[in-house]
Design a protein around this motif. Structure first.
Motif, PDB file in Angstrom:
ATOM      1  N   THR A 196       0.835  -1.284   0.085  1.00 15.29           N
ATOM      2  CA  THR A 196      -0.142  -0.069  -0.119  1.00 15.29           C
ATOM      3  C   THR A 196       0.910   1.255  -0.061  1.00 15.29           C
ATOM      4  O   THR A 196       0.396   2.385   0.171  1.00 15.29           O
ATOM      5  CB  THR A 196      -1.037   0.087   1.313  1.00 15.29           C
ATOM      6  N   HIS A 197       2.222   1.165  -0.224  1.00 18.63           N
ATOM      7  CA  HIS A 197       3.044   2.240  -0.301  1.00 18.63           C
ATOM      8  C   HIS A 197       3.039   2.715  -1.629  1.00 18.63           C
ATOM      9  O   HIS A 197       2.232   3.611  -2.230  1.00 18.63           O
ATOM     10  CB  HIS A 197       4.449   1.965   0.194  1.00 18.63           C
ATOM     11  N   LEU A 198       3.698   1.956  -2.636  1.00 20.69           N
ATOM     12  CA  LEU A 198       3.733   2.417  -3.813  1.00 20.69           C
ATOM     13  C   LEU A 198       3.600   1.121  -4.806  1.00 20.69           C
ATOM     14  O   LEU A 198       3.947   1.142  -6.131  1.00 20.69           O
ATOM     15  CB  LEU A 198       5.275   2.973  -4.374  1.00 20.69           C
TER      16      LEU A 198
ATOM     17  N   LYS B  95       6.966  -8.856   3.833  1.00 23.09           N
ATOM     18  CA  LYS B  95       8.030  -7.625   3.899  1.00 23.09           C
ATOM     19  C   LYS B  95       8.053  -7.127   2.472  1.00 23.09           C
ATOM     20  O   LYS B  95       8.505  -7.915   1.542  1.00 23.09           O
ATOM     21  CB  LYS B  95       9.352  -8.113   4.247  1.00 23.09           C
ATOM     22  N   CYS B  96       8.095  -5.805   2.275  1.00 28.43           N
ATOM     23  CA  CYS B  96       8.108  -5.173   1.016  1.00 28.43           C
ATOM     24  C   CYS B  96       9.733  -4.952   0.616  1.00 28.43           C
ATOM     25  O   CYS B  96      10.300  -4.373   1.424  1.00 28.43           O
ATOM     26  CB  CYS B  96       7.288  -3.992   1.101  1.00 28.43           C
ATOM     27  N   PRO B  97      10.215  -5.432  -0.506  1.00 29.78           N
ATOM     28  CA  PRO B  97      11.474  -5.235  -0.946  1.00 29.78           C
ATOM     29  C   PRO B  97      11.794  -3.989  -1.526  1.00 29.78           C
ATOM     30  O   PRO B  97      13.101  -3.537  -1.372  1.00 29.78           O
ATOM     31  CB  PRO B  97      11.711  -6.367  -2.105  1.00 29.78           C
ATOM     32  N   CYS B  98      10.740  -2.997  -1.752  1.00 28.54           N
ATOM     33  CA  CYS B  98      11.297  -1.685  -2.186  1.00 28.54           C
ATOM     34  C   CYS B  98      11.679  -0.652  -1.059  1.00 28.54           C
ATOM     35  O   CYS B  98      12.875  -0.058  -1.353  1.00 28.54           O
ATOM     36  CB  CYS B  98       9.992  -1.161  -3.083  1.00 28.54           C
ATOM     37  N   HIS B  99      10.849  -0.618  -0.191  1.00 28.81           N
ATOM     38  CA  HIS B  99      11.165   0.351   0.976  1.00 28.81           C
ATOM     39  C   HIS B  99      11.041   0.149   2.153  1.00 28.81           C
ATOM     40  O   HIS B  99      10.958   0.625   3.157  1.00 28.81           O
ATOM     41  CB  HIS B  99      10.406   1.642   0.788  1.00 28.81           C
ATOM     42  N   GLY B 100      11.068  -1.401   2.398  1.00 30.42           N
ATOM     43  CA  GLY B 100      11.128  -1.974   3.773  1.00 30.42           C
ATOM     44  C   GLY B 100       9.775  -2.028   4.510  1.00 30.42           C
ATOM     45  O   GLY B 100       9.765  -2.225   5.753  1.00 30.42           O
TER      46      GLY B 100
END
Ligand code: FES
Length: 183
Positions: free
Chosen positions: A107-109, A123-128
């Protein structure tokens, strides 16, 4: 005298006509005739193609948002199934109450988080950003929980997930009937 001249002139024209090779004359006429027909047929063909094309409007066929996800007994209580992440971007989670579908879209980007079994979190690999097993955001920049999707049991006994219908935690949607398949 004048009559002689006329007669001579007519004879000269006749001779010239005789001398003109007939093949050349015909082939020139034929050429223009064929060229005319060819351009007519080409125009006709192109018009037909154009009108046929109009009968089939440009439509983008998007994949269906609904997919079948096997039977409830395929899922273990307490487990997050990653079986549908690659093709459908969905995790199916079974707990003591039933099965729910979590949309694997940060839900961030919008990156695709990973399920880390050993840490029991997404865990999202893009911004943690991190999300609990239920999908609630607890670390990183993600501003809200992961979305859940409509889930039901089809007449053939298979689980049916509909990605077009989303349930948001912040709106209190997770308690809705269609957000959980009770099994
Ligand atoms: Fe997931 Fe930024 S897109 S943390």
């Amino acid at each position: 005298m004048a009559d002689d001249k006329k007669t001579n002139k007519a004879a000269a024209v006749k001779k010239a006509d005789k001398d003109e090779p007939k093949d050349t004359l015909y082939s020139r006429r034929d050429f223009f005739s064929y060229a005319g027909w060819a351009s007519f047929m080409a125009t006709l063909g192109l018009s037909s193609l154009y009108f046929t094309r109009l009968l089939y409007p440009r439509v983008l066929f998007e994949p269906s948002p609904i997919f079948k996800a096997g039977r409830p007994e395929d899922y273990t209580v307490g487990e997050v199934s990653t079986r549908w992440v690659k093709d459908e971007r969905v995790w199916l989670v079974r707990d003591n109450e039933g099965i729910y579908a979590v949309f694997a879209l940060c839900t961030h980007l919008g990156c695709t988080p990973r399920w880390l079994r050993s840490e029991s979190k997404y865990k999202c690999p893009c911004h943690g950003s991190g999300f609990t097993k239920e999908g609630i955001n607890f670390e990183g920049p993600a501003p809200r929980a992961l979305e859940r999707l409509k889930i039901a049991l089809g007449p053939d006994g298979q689980i049916v997930v509909d990605k077009s219908k989303k349930f948001l935690y912040e709106k209190g949607d997770w308690g809705k009937t269609e957000a959980l398949l009770r099994v």
